[in-house]
Design an enzyme around this catalytic site. Structure first.
Site, mmCIF file in Angstrom:
data_model
loop_
_atom_site.group_PDB
_atom_site.id
_atom_site.type_symbol
_atom_site.label_atom_id
_atom_site.label_comp_id
_atom_site.label_asym_id
_atom_site.label_seq_id
_atom_site.Cartn_x
_atom_site.Cartn_y
_atom_site.Cartn_z
ATOM 1 N N TYR A 141 15.100 30.538 7.677
ATOM 2 C CA TYR A 141 13.881 31.197 8.156
ATOM 3 C C TYR A 141 13.969 31.486 9.651
ATOM 4 O O TYR A 141 14.472 30.664 10.423
ATOM 5 C CB TYR A 141 12.671 30.285 7.926
ATOM 6 C CG TYR A 141 12.138 30.326 6.516
ATOM 7 C CD1 TYR A 141 11.832 31.535 5.886
ATOM 8 C CD2 TYR A 141 11.921 29.148 5.814
ATOM 9 C CE1 TYR A 141 11.337 31.559 4.592
ATOM 10 C CE2 TYR A 141 11.424 29.153 4.523
ATOM 11 C CZ TYR A 141 11.134 30.369 3.920
ATOM 12 O OH TYR A 141 10.643 30.390 2.637
ATOM 13 N N CYS A 194 12.857 23.759 4.873
ATOM 14 C CA CYS A 194 11.886 24.431 4.003
ATOM 15 C C CYS A 194 11.146 23.374 3.172
ATOM 16 O O CYS A 194 11.457 22.193 3.243
ATOM 17 C CB CYS A 194 12.581 25.403 3.073
ATOM 18 S SG CYS A 194 13.817 26.427 3.873
ATOM 19 N N MET A 195 10.196 23.820 2.351
ATOM 20 C CA MET A 195 9.427 22.863 1.568
ATOM 21 C C MET A 195 10.326 22.084 0.600
ATOM 22 O O MET A 195 10.212 20.869 0.470
ATOM 23 C CB MET A 195 8.324 23.583 0.783
ATOM 24 C CG MET A 195 7.396 22.615 0.055
ATOM 25 S SD MET A 195 6.168 23.446 -0.953
ATOM 26 C CE MET A 195 5.068 24.097 0.292
ATOM 27 N N ASP A 196 11.259 22.808 -0.035
ATOM 28 C CA ASP A 196 12.063 22.168 -1.077
ATOM 29 C C ASP A 196 13.554 22.179 -0.795
ATOM 30 O O ASP A 196 14.337 21.728 -1.616
ATOM 31 C CB ASP A 196 11.841 22.893 -2.412
ATOM 32 C CG ASP A 196 10.404 23.239 -2.610
ATOM 33 O OD1 ASP A 196 9.580 22.312 -2.610
ATOM 34 O OD2 ASP A 196 10.088 24.437 -2.724
ATOM 35 N N ARG A 237 -11.274 -1.751 14.574
ATOM 36 C CA ARG A 237 -11.114 -0.777 13.483
ATOM 37 C C ARG A 237 -12.102 -1.130 12.374
ATOM 38 O O ARG A 237 -13.034 -0.400 12.096
ATOM 39 C CB ARG A 237 -9.667 -0.787 12.987
ATOM 40 C CG ARG A 237 -9.334 0.293 11.997
ATOM 41 C CD ARG A 237 -7.850 0.394 11.711
ATOM 42 N NE ARG A 237 -7.329 -0.772 10.999
ATOM 43 C CZ ARG A 237 -6.060 -0.908 10.621
ATOM 44 N NH1 ARG A 237 -5.188 0.052 10.898
ATOM 45 N NH2 ARG A 237 -5.648 -1.981 9.972
ATOM 46 N N LYS A 285 0.846 -1.203 0.000
ATOM 47 C CA LYS A 285 0.000 0.000 0.000
ATOM 48 C C LYS A 285 0.874 1.243 0.000
ATOM 49 O O LYS A 285 2.077 1.163 0.248
ATOM 50 C CB LYS A 285 -0.929 -0.022 1.216
ATOM 51 C CG LYS A 285 -0.230 -0.200 2.550
ATOM 52 C CD LYS A 285 -1.218 -0.674 3.614
ATOM 53 C CE LYS A 285 -0.593 -0.612 4.995
ATOM 54 N NZ LYS A 285 -1.417 -1.301 6.000
ATOM 55 N N HIS A 327 -6.749 -8.485 12.191
ATOM 56 C CA HIS A 327 -5.548 -7.671 12.355
ATOM 57 C C HIS A 327 -5.192 -7.608 13.825
ATOM 58 O O HIS A 327 -6.065 -7.377 14.667
ATOM 59 C CB HIS A 327 -5.798 -6.266 11.797
ATOM 60 C CG HIS A 327 -4.536 -5.516 11.489
ATOM 61 N ND1 HIS A 327 -3.542 -6.017 10.685
ATOM 62 C CD2 HIS A 327 -4.111 -4.286 11.878
ATOM 63 C CE1 HIS A 327 -2.554 -5.130 10.592
ATOM 64 N NE2 HIS A 327 -2.875 -4.078 11.316
ATOM 65 N N ARG A 346 0.766 -11.060 6.250
ATOM 66 C CA ARG A 346 0.715 -9.856 5.409
ATOM 67 C C ARG A 346 1.825 -8.902 5.821
ATOM 68 O O ARG A 346 1.667 -8.120 6.748
ATOM 69 C CB ARG A 346 -0.635 -9.152 5.591
ATOM 70 C CG ARG A 346 -1.852 -10.018 5.361
ATOM 71 C CD ARG A 346 -3.132 -9.230 5.595
ATOM 72 N NE ARG A 346 -3.199 -8.633 6.929
ATOM 73 C CZ ARG A 346 -3.712 -9.232 8.001
ATOM 74 N NH1 ARG A 346 -4.223 -10.450 7.918
ATOM 75 N NH2 ARG A 346 -3.729 -8.615 9.161
HETATM 76 C C1 LIG Z 1 -0.671 -2.256 6.565
HETATM 77 C C2 LIG Z 1 -1.265 -3.513 6.888
HETATM 78 C C3 LIG Z 1 -0.458 -4.657 6.998
HETATM 79 C C4 LIG Z 1 1.041 -4.614 6.870
HETATM 80 O O1 LIG Z 1 1.579 -4.067 8.048
HETATM 81 P P1 LIG Z 1 3.132 -4.041 8.322
HETATM 82 O O2 LIG Z 1 3.249 -3.766 9.767
HETATM 83 O O3 LIG Z 1 3.691 -2.966 7.506
HETATM 84 O O4 LIG Z 1 3.665 -5.356 7.948
HETATM 85 C C5 LIG Z 1 -1.075 -5.853 7.254
HETATM 86 N N1 LIG Z 1 -2.423 -5.928 7.391
HETATM 87 C C6 LIG Z 1 -3.216 -4.860 7.319
HETATM 88 C C7 LIG Z 1 -4.671 -5.008 7.484
HETATM 89 C C8 LIG Z 1 -2.659 -3.607 7.074
HETATM 90 O O5 LIG Z 1 -3.456 -2.545 7.002
#
Ligand SMILES: *Cc1c(COP(=O)(O)O)cnc(C)c1O
Length: 699
Positions: free
Chosen positions: A593, A639-641, A460, A366, A488, A547
């Site tokens: 700044y 700064c931004m850049d 969640r 992601k 999760h 995951r």
């Molecule tokens: C982001 C996410 C993961 C991966 O998490 P990591 O800690 O980066 O391995 C796994 N499951 C769900 C539902 C997530 O949102």
């Protein structure tokens, strides 16, 4: 406030050195006094080539990038010069009867035309000096190169000592039949290259350089005259006192600071390359114009004519030459991410080994693969056989598919039903986060693959694990095909007993729900609970897959995290940029700044073209970057850049030099965890906010 301060002395002497080389090849004083000419061209002018090696040692050695680009440029110039002098070589019959061995000597040592030997000597000497420096350190490298130089003396100015000595004499004769001369990339160049780099590293000082130069210079002249009168010299490039003269001369020159002509380096190189051709031109022109006396026979007239014409033609070519060697850095011109695909693949394999035998790794990519860039990450992971993927949104899932992800792509978030066409078109598997959502999806009357998320304590997303009837209802919802269930873990990053208990409790709840559904005759599909920390800390938990996101990147979320397992994961990402400008400001000046940073001493500042828009948080208080392998603190507000670094303690820094914010630079390194903590966050956030304008470069 002073502007840029640079090595004016060194740059101006480049021009003088080029005309000293012209002197070597034209003997300006020959019509007046043989001895005076010897002192000028065989002794004084012998500083020219070592000086060029020392500038290379000073500015180039020690930086991999600068070394490589120097070698590239020198190789191109060498190739062009060989071509330039080829007609002369052919005309003069130098190539007649050339053997393979002779060609080897010409290409690697002699340079094909008499003055070009400097180029192969640089091409051979720079790698030798770099290797010595890297493997042995500055002192030992210098000692070895000094020994090589001493060995070379016996094949040059001191040849008379060994000529005819059994064993040694024939050995040198054999050596010289291969190398042509002893002043080459092996015996001659390394000591001057390393002296140059040594002088850079111990900058100030030089109290005695003028006195040292006068004394060692006098000794050198005496040495040369003595050797000449004893007729020991085979050649006259190498003297015992030459390295000492060079040391003091260079120390003196490097203490002369101030703005300098940027064109000096290329101009002197052009004079150096062109002047033998100009000598031929001057002779031809003198004959045609009837000026043979003043322009050829008179040695000073000849020298001045060659210098003037060489300077004119070099100045004329200079713009073209600059264009030819204009640094082209492509995506590495401003700031960029460097991504190590072999590290990513290694991490995939190492994490896979933590899973139970039939378990598979799901690559969570992601937020554009945690900043790595999914475009490069997908092919690297696919090469390891990855076939399970996850993304936060349908749009992200679509991109994974486009970048070549095969197999299952799980969308972790709630996709609006209006986007169902994207799910179907790219064969994405949607997470069912509630029974209501399942029914909404089904109302589109299109078949979709789904996995059911259970809430076992995170609170969640997901259907409560005890609400078996609702979960069961998803299985019987038309148009939805359930391929798995997951939950999760809320506290798997912690190892303390209470979090460990809660983590196991979540796992037990999840599998209990799954068993109940199985007992009702449901095919629950693949079951998974762990993310990175769940796998690293609780690899014994049941699962069909895990995951993993952040662990694939080879970093922990926080510096202080201890994990039950850490299977040698390697960081994938480095963040680098180039120095834009360098300036010096006096003590007591406010910088940036709000003038938030006040200099406590005379401070060298480098402006770096990265800022918070690139992902260096404005709150990165106390963070530093690496320049020349040394720490450079961020000075003042980000700064931004852009941001400013205090590079006072980083040695010689020039615009275009590389700065490292995350990653390795020589023997030093900054971890992502370290920078994240200085930004007041975790690596997950730091990575996911790396600016999209940073090119992702996979290596
Ligand atoms: C982001 C996410 C993961 C991966 O998490 P990591 O800690 O980066 O391995 C796994 N499951 C769900 C539902 C997530 O949102």
């Amino acid at each position: 406030m002073s502007g840029n301060r640079d090595y004016r002395g060194i740059d101006l002497f480049r021009i003088a050195a080029a005309f000293l080389v012209v002197a070597i090849h034209t003997s300006p004083l020959a019509s007046y006094s043989a001895t005076a000419d010897f002192i000028l061209t065989r002794e004084i002018a012998r500083v020219a080539v070592p000086f060029f090696f020392m500038t290379t040692g000073f500015f180039v050695l020690g930086s991999r990038e600068r070394t490589l680009s120097f070698l590239k440029k020198t190789a191109v110039i060498y190739a062009l010069s060989i071509l330039l002098y080829l007609p002369v070589n052919v005309y003069a019959g130098h190539l007649d009867g050339l053997t393979i061995a002779g060609l080897f000597t010409q290409l690697f040592f002699e340079g094909t035309f008499y003055h070009l030997w400097y180029l192969p000597a640089a091409l051979l000497g720079v790698p030798i000096a770099s290797l010595l420096l890297k493997k042995l350190g500055a002192r030992a490298a210098l000692a070895i190169s000094a020994l090589l130089y001493c060995a070379g003396l016996l094949g040059d100015s001191y040849y008379g000592l060994i000529d005819g000595v059994p064993g040694i004499g024939p050995f040198y004769d054999a050596l010289l039949s291969i190398m042509g001369h002893a002043r080459n990339g092996l015996f001659y160049a390394p000591v001057f290259l390393l002296l140059g780099s040594r002088l850079r590293d111990r900058r100030p000082g030089g109290k005695f350089s003028a006195a040292g130069l006068i004394l060692s210079g006098a000794l050198l002249i005496g040495e040369g005259l003595a050797l000449r009168s004893m007729e020991l010299q085979l050649h006259d490039s190498m003297y015992i006192f030459l390295p000492a003269v060079m040391y003091f001369l260079f120390e003196l020159l490097s203490s002369i600071r101030g703005s300098c002509p940027r064109w000096a380096a290329n101009f002197s190189l052009l004079v150096y390359i062109l002047h033998p051709a100009i000598i031929i031109v001057v002779r031809g022109a003198a004959r045609l114009l009837g000026l043979w006396g003043p322009l050829v026979e008179n040695s000073i007239g000849h020298y001045l004519a060659v210098c003037a014409l060489s300077a004119l033609s070099s100045a004329a070519i200079l713009p073209l030459f600059g264009l030819l060697f204009f640094p082209r850095q492509g995506p590495r011109s401003r700031a960029w991410l460097e991504l190590d695909s072999s590290a990513l693949r290694h991490n995939y394999r190492a994490l896979s080994e933590l899973l139970p035998p039939a378990g598979r790794l799901m690559c969570v990519l992601k937020a554009d693969a945690y900043g790595l860039g999914a475009k490069g990450a997908v092919p690297a992971l696919s090469a390891e056989g990855a076939s399970l993927w996850a993304a936060a949104t349908a749009e992200e899932g679509k991109m994974l598919r486009k970048y070549g992800a095969k197999g299952l792509i799980l969308i972790l978030g709630r996709t609006p039903v209006s986007d169902i066409a994207v799910l179907r078109r790219y064969r994405l598997t949607q997470t069912v986060v509630s029974l209501e959502y399942a029914r909404e999806l089904a109302s589109a009357r299109r078949r979709v693959d789904v996995q059911i998320k259970l809430d076992t304590g995170m609170h969640r997303l997901g259907i409560d694990w005890m609400d078996i009837d609702s979960i069961d209802a998803v299985f019987s919802t038309p148009f939805l095909r359930v391929t798995g269930m997951y939950t999760h873990l809320a506290s798997s990053e912690n190892l303390n007993p209470s979090d460990a208990d809660f983590t196991r409790e979540q796992s037990e709840r999840f599998f209990a729900a799954a068993e109940t559904l199985r007992s009702r005759g449901r095919d629950v599909g693949m079951l998974h609970t762990q993310s990175s920390y769940g796998l690293l800390n609780y690899p014994e938990l049941r699962c069909d897959c895990a995951r993993t996101g952040i662990a694939l990147c080879g970093v922990k979320s926080s510096e202080g995290d201890s994990t039950a397992r850490w299977p040698g994961l390697r960081p994938v990402l480095s963040l680098r940029a180039r120095v834009a400008e360098v300036r010096t400001v006096p003590p007591g000046e406010g910088v940036g700044y709000d003038r938030a940073y006040v200099t406590r001493r005379e401070t060298r500042l480098a402006a770096i073209p990265v800022g918070y828009a690139d992902g260096i948080f404005r709150t990165a208080n106390g963070a530093h970057a690496l320049v020349n392998g040394k720490a450079a603190p961020i000075a003042g507000r980000i700064c931004m850049d852009q941001l400013l670094l205090d590079i006072t303690d980083c040695g010689e820094v020039r615009p275009g030099d590389i700065v490292t914010f995350i990653g390795r630079d020589g023997s030093a390194a900054i971890s992502a965890e370290e920078l994240a903590s200085q930004c007041g966050t975790i690596t997950n956030e730091l990575f996911s906010r790396l600016g999209s304008r940073l090119p992702r470069i996979w290596i």
